[in-house]
Scaffold this motif. Structure first.
Motif, PDB file in Angstrom:
ATOM      1  N   ALA A  82      81.190  65.860  78.148  1.00 13.28           N
ATOM      2  CA  ALA A  82      82.252  66.831  77.887  1.00 13.28           C
ATOM      3  C   ALA A  82      83.026  66.431  76.631  1.00 13.28           C
ATOM      4  N   GLY A  83      83.240  65.111  76.475  1.00 18.56           N
ATOM      5  CA  GLY A  83      83.975  64.628  75.302  1.00 18.56           C
ATOM      6  C   GLY A  83      83.258  64.985  74.013  1.00 18.56           C
ATOM      7  N   TYR A  84      81.932  64.804  74.013  1.00 24.88           N
ATOM      8  CA  TYR A  84      81.191  65.142  72.789  1.00 24.88           C
ATOM      9  C   TYR A  84      81.235  66.640  72.529  1.00 24.88           C
ATOM     10  N   ALA A  85      81.138  67.410  73.621  1.00 25.87           N
ATOM     11  CA  ALA A  85      81.226  68.869  73.459  1.00 25.87           C
ATOM     12  C   ALA A  85      82.583  69.249  72.876  1.00 25.87           C
ATOM     13  N   LEU A  86      83.640  68.581  73.342  1.00 25.77           N
ATOM     14  CA  LEU A  86      84.980  68.861  72.816  1.00 25.77           C
ATOM     15  C   LEU A  86      85.050  68.561  71.313  1.00 25.77           C
ATOM     16  N   ILE A  87      84.437  67.439  70.907  1.00 26.73           N
ATOM     17  CA  ILE A  87      84.442  67.082  69.483  1.00 26.73           C
ATOM     18  C   ILE A  87      83.713  68.157  68.680  1.00 26.73           C
ATOM     19  N   ALA A  88      82.579  68.622  69.224  1.00 26.77           N
ATOM     20  CA  ALA A  88      81.821  69.649  68.508  1.00 26.77           C
ATOM     21  C   ALA A  88      82.621  70.949  68.421  1.00 26.77           C
ATOM     22  N   VAL A  89      83.310  71.319  69.502  1.00 24.92           N
ATOM     23  CA  VAL A  89      84.135  72.528  69.470  1.00 24.92           C
ATOM     24  C   VAL A  89      85.261  72.357  68.443  1.00 24.92           C
ATOM     25  N   SER A  90      85.862  71.162  68.410  1.00 32.03           N
ATOM     26  CA  SER A  90      86.915  70.901  67.434  1.00 32.03           C
ATOM     27  C   SER A  90      86.363  71.015  66.017  1.00 32.03           C
ATOM     28  N   ALA A  91      85.150  70.492  65.817  1.00 27.23           N
ATOM     29  CA  ALA A  91      84.525  70.555  64.498  1.00 27.23           C
ATOM     30  C   ALA A  91      84.317  72.011  64.093  1.00 27.23           C
ATOM     31  N   PHE A  92      83.888  72.796  65.063  1.00 23.90           N
ATOM     32  CA  PHE A  92      83.705  74.224  64.815  1.00 23.90           C
ATOM     33  C   PHE A  92      85.046  74.865  64.440  1.00 23.90           C
ATOM     34  N   GLY A  93      86.083  74.484  65.183  1.00 25.55           N
ATOM     35  CA  GLY A  93      87.425  75.007  64.906  1.00 25.55           C
ATOM     36  C   GLY A  93      87.910  74.634  63.523  1.00 25.55           C
ATOM     37  N   LEU A  94      87.529  73.435  63.079  1.00 24.36           N
ATOM     38  CA  LEU A  94      87.938  72.988  61.748  1.00 24.36           C
ATOM     39  C   LEU A  94      87.300  73.852  60.674  1.00 24.36           C
ATOM     40  N   PHE A  95      85.990  74.148  60.851  1.00 27.79           N
ATOM     41  CA  PHE A  95      85.282  74.877  59.803  1.00 27.79           C
ATOM     42  C   PHE A  95      85.567  76.370  59.850  1.00 27.79           C
ATOM     43  N   VAL A  96      85.583  76.926  61.056  1.00 21.90           N
ATOM     44  CA  VAL A  96      85.659  78.378  61.149  1.00 21.90           C
ATOM     45  C   VAL A  96      87.100  78.868  61.111  1.00 21.90           C
ATOM     46  N   PHE A  97      87.976  78.213  61.911  1.00 19.55           N
ATOM     47  CA  PHE A  97      89.346  78.726  61.992  1.00 19.55           C
ATOM     48  C   PHE A  97      90.312  77.912  61.141  1.00 19.55           C
ATOM     49  N   ARG A  98      89.831  76.816  60.553  1.00 22.61           N
ATOM     50  CA  ARG A  98      90.702  75.913  59.783  1.00 22.61           C
ATOM     51  C   ARG A  98      91.959  75.576  60.581  1.00 22.61           C
ATOM     52  N   HIS A  99      91.762  75.346  61.863  1.00 18.88           N
ATOM     53  CA  HIS A  99      92.859  75.050  62.765  1.00 18.88           C
ATOM     54  C   HIS A  99      93.464  73.690  62.391  1.00 18.88           C
ATOM     55  N   PRO A 100      94.774  73.621  62.192  1.00 18.70           N
ATOM     56  CA  PRO A 100      95.359  72.362  61.714  1.00 18.70           C
ATOM     57  C   PRO A 100      95.237  71.214  62.709  1.00 18.70           C
ATOM     58  N   ALA A 160      82.952  66.205  61.015  1.00 14.47           N
ATOM     59  CA  ALA A 160      82.736  67.478  61.707  1.00 14.47           C
ATOM     60  C   ALA A 160      81.288  67.941  61.510  1.00 14.47           C
ATOM     61  N   ILE A 161      80.765  67.776  60.300  1.00 11.06           N
ATOM     62  CA  ILE A 161      79.357  68.152  60.059  1.00 11.06           C
ATOM     63  C   ILE A 161      78.449  67.308  60.954  1.00 11.06           C
ATOM     64  N   LEU A 162      78.733  66.002  60.998  1.00 15.92           N
ATOM     65  CA  LEU A 162      77.907  65.111  61.819  1.00 15.92           C
ATOM     66  C   LEU A 162      77.982  65.507  63.293  1.00 15.92           C
ATOM     67  N   ALA A 163      79.193  65.874  63.754  1.00 15.11           N
ATOM     68  CA  ALA A 163      79.349  66.256  65.159  1.00 15.11           C
ATOM     69  C   ALA A 163      78.538  67.513  65.460  1.00 15.11           C
ATOM     70  N   LEU A 164      78.528  68.453  64.517  1.00 15.65           N
ATOM     71  CA  LEU A 164      77.768  69.686  64.750  1.00 15.65           C
ATOM     72  C   LEU A 164      76.267  69.416  64.725  1.00 15.65           C
ATOM     73  N   VAL A 165      75.827  68.548  63.803  1.00 17.74           N
ATOM     74  CA  VAL A 165      74.412  68.158  63.801  1.00 17.74           C
ATOM     75  C   VAL A 165      74.077  67.481  65.123  1.00 17.74           C
ATOM     76  N   GLY A 166      74.983  66.621  65.598  1.00 23.50           N
ATOM     77  CA  GLY A 166      74.758  65.905  66.842  1.00 23.50           C
ATOM     78  C   GLY A 166      74.610  66.850  68.021  1.00 23.50           C
ATOM     79  N   ILE A 167      75.460  67.875  68.085  1.00 21.56           N
ATOM     80  CA  ILE A 167      75.417  68.763  69.248  1.00 21.56           C
ATOM     81  C   ILE A 167      74.150  69.616  69.211  1.00 21.56           C
ATOM     82  N   VAL A 168      73.624  69.885  68.006  1.00 20.41           N
ATOM     83  CA  VAL A 168      72.350  70.603  67.914  1.00 20.41           C
ATOM     84  C   VAL A 168      71.208  69.694  68.362  1.00 20.41           C
ATOM     85  N   MET A 169      71.273  68.430  67.948  1.00 22.42           N
ATOM     86  CA  MET A 169      70.173  67.509  68.233  1.00 22.42           C
ATOM     87  C   MET A 169      70.189  66.995  69.668  1.00 22.42           C
TER      88      MET A 169
END
Lengths: 253, 221, 209
Positions: free
Chosen positions: A69-87, A160-169
């Motif tokens: 769940a923690g890794y999924a949270l990191i990936a969601v946060s990474a997504f939030g950083l790129f897509v929504f630029r959430h501070p 964030a890029i690494l986290a997204l690659v990780g969640i895909v892999m």
């Protein structure tokens, strides 16, 4: 009128809200885990094969859940950083990594302790354990990458890029580890396939899982608060430097 | 698309002219494979049984060694800036460079593997399977490796870091590479692991350039 | 062609470097960016080349029947030359010409020869670039300008490493480019002899405004 998430996006609002929330969340975590441990030790029967030692699964299995769940949270946060630029997205990703890694380590450590009586050895290349081990490596990679880049904005985007690659892999890695395992070893001792678990075991597992989840939320909130404070201190220091620099430059202009 | 092959051509020409990088990777491959029997004991039966695994793992390490340079030299001499102003999207720039790495490093390593197999007493029947799985599997090595190379471009301790980031991503390639070889030698059906290995490589060819380009873009600001 | 930047805010590493800058540059115009070190000259150039997305404001190009991105319309000549020492001068230039034009047909050899001539490198065409002096490498980097057509030329300290004679070659090339309707923006410490160039001084005052 701002929506709730918009208000949360504001770090000041987040600090105020989280300060009020944190004691309750932490207390709730303690209460649920205490109840779960009671169930685990006094309600659940000892395993008919392994005896009392099997109770370690009540820590082991929920830790593994929270690790994922923690890794999924990191990936969601990474997504939030790129897509929504959430501070707060990067604050969340950064804060979650060490906590997630700690739960992953806990899962590995308890799995290894359990392995000694169950398999006669501290480590078996069982598919589940191997997957969790690789998840641990992914966490280490995130932490190491962030720590070796000085520019924080850059570090946040690259991790964030690494986290997204990780969640895909990750599903592919899991699939391949399962495949390799069935090829080399017939079956593992750790088969906990859903319907065969008795409710006297399943209930404490789920209760402790919920407790760990709330504990994770509490630790994550606290770590995010620390990170925001650290960033504020840094911003103040940078402002100090800028002011000093402008005072030196000004007479020359 | 023509800019793509122009870039691949330039990188290959540079690889040939410099020469050193490939030589070092091949030398490293040889040394690692030669060290293992010294550490494991020269039991030929044991070596022949674990030879595919040793050859695959040593190949991953050798390819990693040269991956660090994939973007580094272009970054250091300013070429990356100019490459970005070309008509080619950065995703195709990273793809071209990963492809050039595959041709100039991964393929020669795969071709060296059977020679090293002799040192490990690998059965002769396994050689075609070994090379075939390596040729099919190594695009994932170069293209996923490009992600690590791009992420660590401006990082401190880039060389060690890239191994930590990339090796876990190589797990599927390693497992299915070995599974395909065992299947070819044994009674199992060889098609599933080989097809999955192909799928992983194809997936890597898509994922690698995308992620690497995103990583480069943030570092070029 | 018209280059317009409006209310540009650029930040690097969490620090705002350029705060609220507006620019307007049309056919044949040249702009000099001056200011102290760290005033944001390089940052602004990198934003104009499309490497750095603005934190606020926008940069746009108004160009008839051409909707290419900023990066594809400019030549970016930074501190680094982008020259490979293991390729000859001609191979270096031929690669950049083919790559930047998106044309691998091998045509345009004349154009490349002319480009080398223009920057006084014709005699060195077949010498590995690693043997060239720093000034010669710099001129080889500049010959890229003539090997592929781009309407916007961006220079970061173009005078560095150039002797007086080479500087004249550069200024001639810039003048010819402007006469063709091209735009030139250069960040510089030293006065550059571009005719009727506008000047924007970046610095603390800019930030305060």
């Amino acid at each position: 009128m701002q929506t709730f998430t918009q208000r949360l996006a504001n770090p000041t609002q987040f600090m105020r809200l989280s300060a009020r929330l944190l004691p309750w969340v932490a207390g709730l975590a303690a209460a649920i885990i205490a109840y779960g441990l009671y169930l685990a030790f006094f309600v659940a029967p000892p395993d008919y094969l392994q005896g009392e030692i099997a109770r370690i699964m009540f820590v082991h299995v929920p830790s593994a859940w929270i690790a994922m769940a923690g890794y999924a949270l990191i990936a969601v946060s990474a997504f939030g950083l790129f897509v929504f630029r959430h501070p707060l997205a990067d604050v969340s990703a950064k804060a979650a990594a060490p906590i997630g890694a700690a739960f992953t380590f806990l899962a590995l450590f308890t799995g290894s302790l359990w392995g000694k009586p169950a398999w006669g050895t501290y480590w078996v290349w069982d598919a589940r354990l191997t997957s969790v081990l690789i998840l641990f490596f992914l966490y280490l990679g995130l932490i190491a990458l962030r720590s070796s880049i000085d520019d924080e904005t850059l570090a946040s985007k690259l991790t964030a890029i690494l986290a997204l690659v990780g969640i895909v892999m990750l599903p592919i890695i899991k699939f391949s580890v399962d495949w390799g395992n069935t090829l080399h070893q017939p079956s593992s001792v750790l088969k906990l396939s859903g319907p065969t678990i008795h409710s006297s075991i399943l209930t404490p597992l789920l209760v402790i899982g919920a407790g760990f989840l709330v504990l994770f939320v509490a630790m994550h909130l606290k770590a995010m608060r620390n990170e925001i404070l650290r960033r504020r201190v840094k911003a103040l220091q940078l402002a100090e430097v800028a002011r000093a620099a402008s005072q030196v430059v000004a007479p020359a202009e | 698309m023509s800019g793509f092959f122009t870039l691949v051509g330039r990188d290959l020409r540079l690889a040939v002219r410099q020469g050193g990088a490939l030589g070092t990777a091949l030398g490293f491959y040889l040394v690692v494979v030669a060290m293992l029997p010294l550490g494991l004991g020269a039991d030929l039966k044991l070596l022949s049984r674990i030879a595919p695994g040793i050859l695959w793992i040593a190949l991953l390490l050798s390819a990693l060694l040269s991956l660090g340079r994939v973007f580094e030299s272009d970054y250091e001499d300013g070429s990356l800036d100019v490459l970005t102003t070309g008509p080619l999207p950065l995703e195709l720039v990273t793809a071209a460079k990963a492809l050039a790495h595959w041709i100039s490093t991964s393929v020669p390593l795969a071709l060296l593997a059977p020679v090293l197999g002799i040192l490990l007493n690998l059965e002769l029947v396994a050689y075609p399977a070994l090379v075939a799985t390596m040729i099919i599997g190594t695009p994932a090595v170069s293209f996923l490796g490009a992600i690590g190379a791009a992420l660590t471009l401006t990082a401190r301790r880039g060389g060690l870091l890239i191994a930590l980031l990339v090796l876990p991503l190589y797990v599927p390639t390693l497992i299915f590479g070995i599974a395909a070889i065992s299947a070819m030698l044994g009674p199992d059906d060889v098609a599933p692991p080989l097809l999955i290995l192909t799928a992983i490589s194809l997936g890597a060819i898509v994922l690698g350039p995308l992620a690497a380009a995103a990583a480069l873009r943030t570092q070029m600001q | 062609m018209l280059l317009i930047a409006e209310n540009l805010v650029l930040s690097r590493g969490g620090r705002t470097v350029i705060d609220g800058l507006s620019l307007r540059l049309s056919n044949g115009e040249a702009l000099l960016l001056t200011g102290a070190n760290g005033a944001g000259k390089t940052t602004l150039l990198r934003a104009l080349a499309g490497f750095l997305p603005p934190a606020f404001g926008e940069i746009r190009i108004e160009n008839e029947n051409d909707d290419r991105e900023l990066g594809e319309l400019c030549h970016f000549v930074g501190h680094l030359d982008g020259i490979k020492p293991h390729l000859t001068a001609m191979e270096n230039l031929a690669f950049w010409g083919a790559y930047l034009n998106g044309d691998s047909s091998g045509n345009g050899g004349d154009r490349l020869t002319r480009a080398l001539n223009k920057f006084g490198l014709a005699a060195l065409a077949d010498v590995p670039a690693g043997f060239l002096s720093a000034g010669q490498k710099r001129r080889l980097a500049l010959s890229r300008l003539a090997a592929a057509h781009r309407p916007l030329w961006l220079f970061d300290e173009p005078t560095a490493l150039l002797d007086a004679a080479s500087l004249t070659l550069l200024i001639d090339a810039v003048n010819a480019h402007r006469a063709d309707g091209g735009l030139v923006i250069a960040a510089t410490h030293l006065p550059l002899a571009f005719k009727n160039a506008k000047e924007v001084r970046l610095g603390p005052k800019e930030k305060a405004a």
